[in-house]
Design an enzyme around this catalytic site. Structure first.
Site, PDB file in Angstrom:
ATOM      1  N   HIS A 115       7.974 -33.920  47.999  1.00 20.98           N
ATOM      2  CA  HIS A 115       8.896 -34.425  46.978  1.00 20.98           C
ATOM      3  C   HIS A 115       8.882 -35.944  47.016  1.00 20.98           C
ATOM      4  O   HIS A 115       8.762 -36.545  48.087  1.00 20.98           O
ATOM      5  CB  HIS A 115      10.328 -33.940  47.258  1.00 20.98           C
ATOM      6  CG  HIS A 115      11.349 -34.779  46.540  1.00 20.98           C
ATOM      7  ND1 HIS A 115      11.720 -34.557  45.230  1.00 20.98           N
ATOM      8  CD2 HIS A 115      12.040 -35.877  46.939  1.00 20.98           C
ATOM      9  CE1 HIS A 115      12.603 -35.475  44.866  1.00 20.98           C
ATOM     10  NE2 HIS A 115      12.813 -36.298  45.881  1.00 20.98           N
TER      11      HIS A 115
ATOM     12  N   TYR B 218      19.015 -31.249  44.225  1.00 27.39           N
ATOM     13  CA  TYR B 218      18.412 -30.686  43.010  1.00 27.39           C
ATOM     14  C   TYR B 218      19.454 -30.421  41.921  1.00 27.39           C
ATOM     15  O   TYR B 218      19.232 -29.574  41.050  1.00 27.39           O
ATOM     16  CB  TYR B 218      17.668 -29.384  43.349  1.00 27.39           C
ATOM     17  CG  TYR B 218      16.329 -29.622  44.044  1.00 27.39           C
ATOM     18  CD1 TYR B 218      15.345 -30.409  43.456  1.00 27.39           C
ATOM     19  CD2 TYR B 218      16.051 -29.039  45.267  1.00 27.39           C
ATOM     20  CE1 TYR B 218      14.117 -30.633  44.080  1.00 27.39           C
ATOM     21  CE2 TYR B 218      14.824 -29.254  45.904  1.00 27.39           C
ATOM     22  CZ  TYR B 218      13.870 -30.048  45.299  1.00 27.39           C
ATOM     23  OH  TYR B 218      12.657 -30.260  45.907  1.00 27.39           O
TER      24      TYR B 218
ATOM     25  N   GLU C 295      19.023 -40.359  46.392  1.00 29.29           N
ATOM     26  CA  GLU C 295      18.417 -39.507  47.422  1.00 29.29           C
ATOM     27  C   GLU C 295      18.418 -40.170  48.803  1.00 29.29           C
ATOM     28  O   GLU C 295      18.659 -39.509  49.810  1.00 29.29           O
ATOM     29  CB  GLU C 295      16.992 -39.127  46.988  1.00 29.29           C
ATOM     30  CG  GLU C 295      17.016 -38.193  45.777  1.00 29.29           C
ATOM     31  CD  GLU C 295      15.661 -38.003  45.111  1.00 29.29           C
ATOM     32  OE1 GLU C 295      14.655 -38.530  45.633  1.00 29.29           O
ATOM     33  OE2 GLU C 295      15.614 -37.318  44.065  1.00 29.29           O
TER      34      GLU C 295
ATOM     35  N   PHE D 103      14.756 -21.024  38.299  1.00 30.94           N
ATOM     36  CA  PHE D 103      14.162 -21.042  39.648  1.00 30.94           C
ATOM     37  C   PHE D 103      15.050 -21.751  40.673  1.00 30.94           C
ATOM     38  O   PHE D 103      14.701 -21.856  41.847  1.00 30.94           O
ATOM     39  CB  PHE D 103      12.770 -21.704  39.613  1.00 30.94           C
ATOM     40  CG  PHE D 103      12.770 -23.102  39.040  1.00 30.94           C
ATOM     41  CD1 PHE D 103      13.099 -24.201  39.822  1.00 30.94           C
ATOM     42  CD2 PHE D 103      12.440 -23.314  37.693  1.00 30.94           C
ATOM     43  CE1 PHE D 103      13.101 -25.487  39.293  1.00 30.94           C
ATOM     44  CE2 PHE D 103      12.447 -24.600  37.162  1.00 30.94           C
ATOM     45  CZ  PHE D 103      12.778 -25.685  37.958  1.00 30.94           C
TER      46      PHE D 103
ATOM     47  N   THR E   8       3.736 -32.381  39.335  1.00 28.24           N
ATOM     48  CA  THR E   8       4.622 -31.361  39.927  1.00 28.24           C
ATOM     49  C   THR E   8       3.902 -30.017  40.051  1.00 28.24           C
ATOM     50  O   THR E   8       3.991 -29.344  41.073  1.00 28.24           O
ATOM     51  CB  THR E   8       5.881 -31.190  39.037  1.00 28.24           C
ATOM     52  OG1 THR E   8       6.492 -32.472  38.887  1.00 28.24           O
ATOM     53  CG2 THR E   8       6.861 -30.228  39.646  1.00 28.24           C
TER      54      THR E   8
ATOM     55  N   ARG F 151       4.907 -41.338  43.542  1.00 26.66           N
ATOM     56  CA  ARG F 151       4.713 -40.203  42.633  1.00 26.66           C
ATOM     57  C   ARG F 151       3.236 -40.009  42.306  1.00 26.66           C
ATOM     58  O   ARG F 151       2.744 -38.892  42.220  1.00 26.66           O
ATOM     59  CB  ARG F 151       5.495 -40.426  41.333  1.00 26.66           C
ATOM     60  CG  ARG F 151       6.984 -40.482  41.509  1.00 26.66           C
ATOM     61  CD  ARG F 151       7.603 -39.128  41.678  1.00 26.66           C
ATOM     62  NE  ARG F 151       7.518 -38.309  40.481  1.00 26.66           N
ATOM     63  CZ  ARG F 151       8.084 -37.120  40.353  1.00 26.66           C
ATOM     64  NH1 ARG F 151       8.784 -36.609  41.355  1.00 26.66           N
ATOM     65  NH2 ARG F 151       7.966 -36.417  39.246  1.00 26.66           N
TER      66      ARG F 151
ATOM     67  N   ASN G 186       4.728 -26.724  46.304  1.00 31.28           N
ATOM     68  CA  ASN G 186       3.977 -27.966  46.050  1.00 31.28           C
ATOM     69  C   ASN G 186       4.152 -29.020  47.145  1.00 31.28           C
ATOM     70  O   ASN G 186       3.916 -30.197  46.952  1.00 31.28           O
ATOM     71  CB  ASN G 186       4.285 -28.518  44.645  1.00 31.28           C
ATOM     72  CG  ASN G 186       5.738 -28.878  44.461  1.00 31.28           C
ATOM     73  OD1 ASN G 186       6.528 -28.760  45.399  1.00 31.28           O
ATOM     74  ND2 ASN G 186       6.092 -29.313  43.263  1.00 31.28           N
TER      75      ASN G 186
ATOM     76  N   ARG H  98      -0.885 -33.168  46.172  1.00 32.44           N
ATOM     77  CA  ARG H  98      -0.793 -31.817  45.597  1.00 32.44           C
ATOM     78  C   ARG H  98      -2.151 -31.342  45.076  1.00 32.44           C
ATOM     79  O   ARG H  98      -2.508 -30.166  45.186  1.00 32.44           O
ATOM     80  CB  ARG H  98       0.258 -31.796  44.490  1.00 32.44           C
ATOM     81  CG  ARG H  98       1.692 -31.862  45.042  1.00 32.44           C
ATOM     82  CD  ARG H  98       2.675 -32.204  43.961  1.00 32.44           C
ATOM     83  NE  ARG H  98       4.055 -32.140  44.404  1.00 32.44           N
ATOM     84  CZ  ARG H  98       5.061 -32.747  43.792  1.00 32.44           C
ATOM     85  NH1 ARG H  98       4.829 -33.473  42.695  1.00 32.44           N
ATOM     86  NH2 ARG H  98       6.291 -32.632  44.230  1.00 32.44           N
TER      87      ARG H  98
ATOM     88  N   LYS I  71       8.143 -30.762  52.235  1.00 36.21           N
ATOM     89  CA  LYS I  71       8.954 -29.559  52.120  1.00 36.21           C
ATOM     90  C   LYS I  71       8.523 -28.527  53.171  1.00 36.21           C
ATOM     91  O   LYS I  71       7.473 -28.700  53.812  1.00 36.21           O
ATOM     92  CB  LYS I  71       8.815 -29.006  50.708  1.00 36.21           C
ATOM     93  CG  LYS I  71       9.347 -29.948  49.621  1.00 36.21           C
ATOM     94  CD  LYS I  71       9.177 -29.259  48.287  1.00 36.21           C
ATOM     95  CE  LYS I  71       9.487 -30.149  47.125  1.00 36.21           C
ATOM     96  NZ  LYS I  71       9.218 -29.476  45.843  1.00 36.21           N
TER      97      LYS I  71
HETATM   98  N1  LIG Z   1       8.810 -23.733  36.762  1.00 31.49           N
HETATM   99  C1  LIG Z   1       9.087 -23.815  38.061  1.00 31.49           C
HETATM  100  N2  LIG Z   1       9.048 -22.730  38.837  1.00 31.49           N
HETATM  101  C2  LIG Z   1       9.319 -22.787  40.136  1.00 31.49           C
HETATM  102  N3  LIG Z   1       9.648 -23.912  40.797  1.00 31.49           N
HETATM  103  C3  LIG Z   1       9.690 -25.037  40.067  1.00 31.49           C
HETATM  104  C4  LIG Z   1       9.419 -25.050  38.668  1.00 31.49           C
HETATM  105  N4  LIG Z   1       9.543 -26.308  38.206  1.00 31.49           N
HETATM  106  C5  LIG Z   1       9.876 -27.044  39.270  1.00 31.49           C
HETATM  107  N5  LIG Z   1       9.977 -26.284  40.381  1.00 31.49           N
HETATM  108  C6  LIG Z   1      10.310 -26.724  41.741  1.00 31.49           C
HETATM  109  O1  LIG Z   1      11.387 -27.636  41.663  1.00 31.49           O
HETATM  110  C7  LIG Z   1      11.004 -28.879  42.202  1.00 31.49           C
HETATM  111  C8  LIG Z   1      11.699 -29.956  41.447  1.00 31.49           C
HETATM  112  O2  LIG Z   1      11.236 -29.968  40.151  1.00 31.49           O
HETATM  113  P1  LIG Z   1      11.169 -31.299  39.288  1.00 31.49           P
HETATM  114  O3  LIG Z   1      11.067 -30.879  37.877  1.00 31.49           O
HETATM  115  O4  LIG Z   1      12.273 -32.178  39.700  1.00 31.49           O
HETATM  116  O5  LIG Z   1       9.759 -31.826  39.684  1.00 31.49           O
HETATM  117  P2  LIG Z   1       9.349 -33.010  40.653  1.00 31.49           P
HETATM  118  O6  LIG Z   1      10.296 -34.116  40.478  1.00 31.49           O
HETATM  119  O7  LIG Z   1       7.906 -33.297  40.468  1.00 31.49           O
HETATM  120  O8  LIG Z   1       9.462 -32.310  42.035  1.00 31.49           O
HETATM  121  P3  LIG Z   1      10.149 -32.886  43.290  1.00 31.49           P
HETATM  122  O9  LIG Z   1      11.558 -33.200  42.855  1.00 31.49           O
HETATM  123  O10 LIG Z   1      10.074 -31.767  44.279  1.00 31.49           O
HETATM  124  O11 LIG Z   1       9.353 -34.071  43.628  1.00 31.49           O
HETATM  125  C9  LIG Z   1       9.497 -28.893  42.091  1.00 31.49           C
HETATM  126  O12 LIG Z   1       8.889 -29.741  43.034  1.00 31.49           O
HETATM  127  C10 LIG Z   1       9.150 -27.462  42.349  1.00 31.49           C
HETATM  128  O13 LIG Z   1       9.129 -27.201  43.738  1.00 31.49           O
END
Ligand SMILES: Nc1ncnc2c1ncn2[C@@H]1O[C@H](COP(=O)(O)OP(=O)(O)OP(=O)(O)O)[C@@H](O)[C@H]1O
Length: 238
Positions: free
Chosen positions: A201, A133, A212, A141, A177, A171, A198, A188, A93
């Site tokens: 992705h 997303y 994706e 958020f 996350t 993962r 973080n 991370r 990212k």
């Molecule tokens: N509570 C939160 N506050 C702010 N940003 C968040 C929060 N939860 C998730 N995100 C952001 O949204 C992204 C997508 O969230 P998701 O729940 O899909 O987690 P993930 O699958 O681990 O992450 P990613 O899809 O980025 O790999 C997270 O990587 C993070 O950047």
């Protein structure tokens, strides 16, 4: 080009033989004229041979077939889950790019033995980020997340990695996350502190990987099916 080369060669030969000064003064004898002609013909022959060789070489170079890297065109864009051709979408990212962590993240996947089959650097459009997303669109958020991914302060590095269990292992390598819950040794867990920053992705299932990979790498020729010479040293149950 050939005529320039030939005339410069002729000029040089004439100069060497003193032909110019002799001719202008009208003092050229019969034998020196013959000698000069022979030298000129020899020089002309050398230039003509060089030009012919160049033309032949250039033509052969142009006719070479393009390198054949598409070793297994039968593999679908998103790979074959559950096999050594499983594929996942991994992204660095904007915060990971800004912090100079691209090479480390690529290196971890490479050293593990996974194969890079797709790679691009881009500032995603809002439409792309919204679609990526989409399942989080109701989250508070969401708007901030899409803006941070698309504002252009830094690009995203999108990648497709291939290998056994790459979706799950990808993962695991990324870590939880929320970086504060991510274990040491994970990307991370080693490099970040905040869920909103973080740095990477990874697809969380075969369905997400398919969606994706097609979303980020749907264009023609953006994924390369190639055979790694390391494969027999990395993938085998004997
Ligand atoms: N509570 C939160 N506050 C702010 N940003 C968040 C929060 N939860 C998730 N995100 C952001 O949204 C992204 C997508 O969230 P998701 O729940 O899909 O987690 P993930 O699958 O681990 O992450 P990613 O899809 O980025 O790999 C997270 O990587 C993070 O950047």
């Amino acid at each position: 080009m050939f005529s320039r080369l030939a005339s410069s060669t002729l000029r040089q030969a004439a100069r060497r033989q003193g032909a110019k000064s002799v001719a202008t003064r009208g003092l050229m004898t019969g034998s020196s004229t013959k000698q000069t002609s022979r030298v000129l013909l020899r020089q002309f022959g050398v230039a003509a041979t060089a030009a012919a060789a160049f033309t032949l070489g250039y033509t052969m170079y142009q006719q070479q077939p393009a390198p054949q890297v598409f070793a297994d065109a039968s593999v679908p864009l998103h790979g074959v889950p559950g096999t050594s051709k499983e594929r996942t979408f991994i992204a660095v990212k904007p915060d990971g790019v800004q912090r100079g962590l691209v090479s480390d993240i690529i290196g971890r996947f490479e050293r593990r033995g996974y194969k890079l089959v797709g790679l691009k650097l881009l500032v995603p459009s809002k439409a792309l980020a919204n679609e990526h997303y989409a399942d989080l669109s109701s989250k508070p958020f969401f708007k901030g997340l899409v803006d941070y991914m698309t504002n252009g302060k830094a690009p995203v590095v999108g990648m497709v990695w291939e290998g056994p269990s790459v979706i799950k292992q990808g993962r695991v390598m990324l870590g939880a996350t929320d970086p504060r819950a991510a274990g040491p040794g994970t990307i991370r867990g080693d490099y970040c502190l905040s869920i909103g920053r973080n740095i990477c992705h990874g697809s969380d299932s075969a369905e997400s990987a398919e969606k994706e990979i097609n979303l980020w790498f749907g264009g023609k020729g953006e994924i390369v099916n190639w055979a790694s010479n390391n494969e027999e040293w990395v993938i085998s149950d004997n």
